[in-house]
Each structure stands twice: as C-alpha cells, then as structure tokens.
Scaffold this motif. Structure first.
Motif, short mmCIF file in Angstrom:
data_model
loop_
_atom_site.label_atom_id
_atom_site.label_comp_id
_atom_site.label_asym_id
_atom_site.label_seq_id
_atom_site.Cartn_x
_atom_site.Cartn_y
_atom_site.Cartn_z
N GLN A 238 51.05 9.36 -11.69
CA GLN A 238 50.93 8.45 -12.77
C GLN A 238 49.95 7.38 -12.68
O GLN A 238 49.88 6.84 -11.58
CB GLN A 238 52.38 7.70 -13.06
CG GLN A 238 52.13 7.04 -14.51
CD GLN A 238 53.64 6.29 -14.68
OE1 GLN A 238 54.50 6.30 -13.84
NE2 GLN A 238 53.84 5.59 -15.67
N TYR A 239 48.97 7.48 -13.54
CA TYR A 239 47.86 6.47 -13.50
C TYR A 239 48.22 5.12 -13.93
O TYR A 239 49.14 5.01 -14.89
CB TYR A 239 47.04 7.03 -14.57
CG TYR A 239 46.01 8.42 -13.96
CD1 TYR A 239 45.17 8.13 -13.06
CD2 TYR A 239 46.20 9.61 -14.54
CE1 TYR A 239 44.29 9.31 -12.62
CE2 TYR A 239 45.66 10.76 -14.27
CZ TYR A 239 44.86 10.59 -13.31
OH TYR A 239 44.26 11.58 -12.89
N ARG A 240 47.53 4.06 -13.81
CA ARG A 240 47.73 2.65 -13.86
C ARG A 240 47.58 2.50 -15.58
O ARG A 240 46.86 3.23 -16.15
CB ARG A 240 46.86 1.84 -13.04
CG ARG A 240 45.35 2.04 -13.29
CD ARG A 240 44.70 0.78 -12.23
NE ARG A 240 43.31 1.33 -12.53
CZ ARG A 240 42.61 1.98 -11.64
NH1 ARG A 240 43.48 2.89 -10.74
NH2 ARG A 240 41.33 2.12 -11.45
N SER B 217 45.91 -0.82 -7.88
CA SER B 217 47.19 -1.41 -7.94
C SER B 217 47.64 -0.84 -9.58
O SER B 217 46.72 -0.65 -10.44
CB SER B 217 47.07 -2.74 -7.93
OG SER B 217 48.39 -3.33 -8.56
N GLY B 218 48.95 -0.31 -9.51
CA GLY B 218 49.52 0.30 -10.60
C GLY B 218 49.78 2.05 -10.50
O GLY B 218 50.42 2.36 -11.28
N ASP B 219 48.83 2.61 -9.69
CA ASP B 219 48.88 3.81 -9.81
C ASP B 219 50.07 4.37 -8.74
O ASP B 219 50.60 3.61 -7.84
CB ASP B 219 47.71 4.33 -8.87
CG ASP B 219 46.54 4.34 -9.83
OD1 ASP B 219 46.59 4.47 -11.06
OD2 ASP B 219 45.29 4.19 -8.92
N ARG B 220 50.78 5.50 -9.24
CA ARG B 220 51.61 5.97 -8.46
C ARG B 220 51.34 7.43 -8.15
O ARG B 220 50.80 8.15 -8.59
CB ARG B 220 53.01 6.20 -9.54
CG ARG B 220 54.10 6.90 -8.78
CD ARG B 220 55.54 6.76 -9.38
NE ARG B 220 56.19 5.47 -9.22
CZ ARG B 220 56.64 4.90 -7.94
NH1 ARG B 220 56.37 5.48 -6.95
NH2 ARG B 220 57.05 3.94 -7.76
N ALA C 237 53.84 4.08 -4.68
CA ALA C 237 52.92 3.35 -5.74
C ALA C 237 52.34 2.17 -4.72
O ALA C 237 52.35 2.07 -3.83
CB ALA C 237 54.06 2.17 -6.29
N VAL C 238 51.04 2.36 -5.35
CA VAL C 238 50.06 1.38 -4.89
C VAL C 238 50.38 0.01 -5.27
O VAL C 238 50.36 -0.26 -6.45
CB VAL C 238 48.43 1.64 -5.37
CG1 VAL C 238 47.49 0.70 -4.81
CG2 VAL C 238 48.33 3.18 -5.10
#
Length: 185
Positions: free
Chosen positions: A108-110, A40-43, A59-60
């Motif tokens: 984009q990483y979390r 969760s939070g990764d794009r 997005a996750v």
C-alpha cells in the motif's frame, strides 16, 4: 462595430491574463520516470524465502525504517524496493541465514493530500496511474469557486519539498500534496 470587437477582445485578453501561468521547476518532471522510493507511510510485503516466520507485512515508520524480527530496524526511506531487498539480505547474511533471498513489494502506497477548493479536502489512499483530475474526483470534485484547469503540487524531491503549478492531467505520486486554488472570475 470594430470598436466594439476591439473592446471585447481587450476584455477577453484581460480575463485570460488573470489565470496564473503554469510553473514547473527543474527536476520536477524528471522525478516522474525515476524508480519509486520508499518513505514513511508505505506498507511493504517482505518475503524471506524459506523463512515463513520472517515473511510478513511491514510499515515504514516515521523515521523511514522497517523493523524486522532478528535484524531490527533497517533504513528504508529513500530506497527502492530492490535496494531494500539487498540491505535486508546483507543483514540476514550477518550471522542469521546462509543464503537469504528476499522479495520486497509495496503493498500500500503512502497517501496523498488534496487541499483548497474541493468538496472534501483531506488525506486519501493512492491509486496507481492517478492524475490531478482523478485525485480531485476522489476528493469529491471541485467546489463552485475552483480554478478547474490547473493545480499546485508539492512533492519531496531529493529530501526537499518542491512545488509546481501543473495542468490537471499531470500525474500524481504517493505523498503528493495537491492544492486547488480559487478562480478569480
């Protein structure tokens, strides 16, 4: 004179004993070489070759899923990008496309978090090849009372939070929580 040297050495030993020892639980170091797993939070940038209307940035979500047109929510949490590519291809092959080819990359990483004795505690965007020291610099640097040689990191390993005390040269991963403790002297 020798008594004075003895007292100085004894005092130095006592002060150095106040620093907490470094502690790294089993499995904590192994996670550094493991392939990156999504959470969760990764794009993600998902490209379905030949299907411009399906290719986009996704997005996750909080439940660890990615929702794509046609196939709906697809589990992504805990998977590598290659595993997610195969899962999306399999769903698209189920009545939507004949030979789907999918590419997934992390756009984009979390974020990571820095707490404790830093100038500006909070959530920050992850940067590749980051160490605890660079994460602290992003958080505005150490506060005057900070322990400057080590920090505590909490990260998810196998779906469970695991904490370790590490030197400031230790690598940081997306989603890590870094706590800078107060020094005793």
């Amino acid at each position: 004179m020798s008594r004075r040297k003895f007292l100085i050495l004894l005092g130095a030993a006592a002060v150095s004993a106040c620093a907490p020892p470094l502690h790294t639980p089993p499995g904590f170091m192994e996670g550094l070489d493991a392939p990156y797993t999504l959470a969760s939070g990764d794009r993600l940038r998902i490209i379905v070759f030949g299907q411009d209307n399906l290719s986009n940035s996704y997005a996750v979500d909080g439940s660890g899923r990615v929702s794509l047109p046609l196939i709906g929510p697809t589990p992504a949490g805990g998977m590598t990008t290659t595993q997610l590519e195969r899962a999306i291809e399999a769903k698209l092959r189920n009545g939507y496309l004949r030979e789907p080819r999918v590419s997934v990359e992390v756009e984009q990483y979390r974020p990571f978090f820095v707490l404790g004795e830093v100038t500006t505690a909070g959530q920050f965007p992850y940067v590749n090849a980051m160490t605890v020291q660079t994460a602290i610099a992003i958080a505005g640097g150490f506060s005057p009372r900070a322990l400057r040689t080590q920090a505590d990191i909490t990260r998810q390993i196998g779906g469970r939070p695991v904490s370790a005390t590490v030197p400031i040269t230790f690598p940081v991963r997306p989603g890590d929580t870094i706590v800078v403790r107060e020094r005793w002297f």
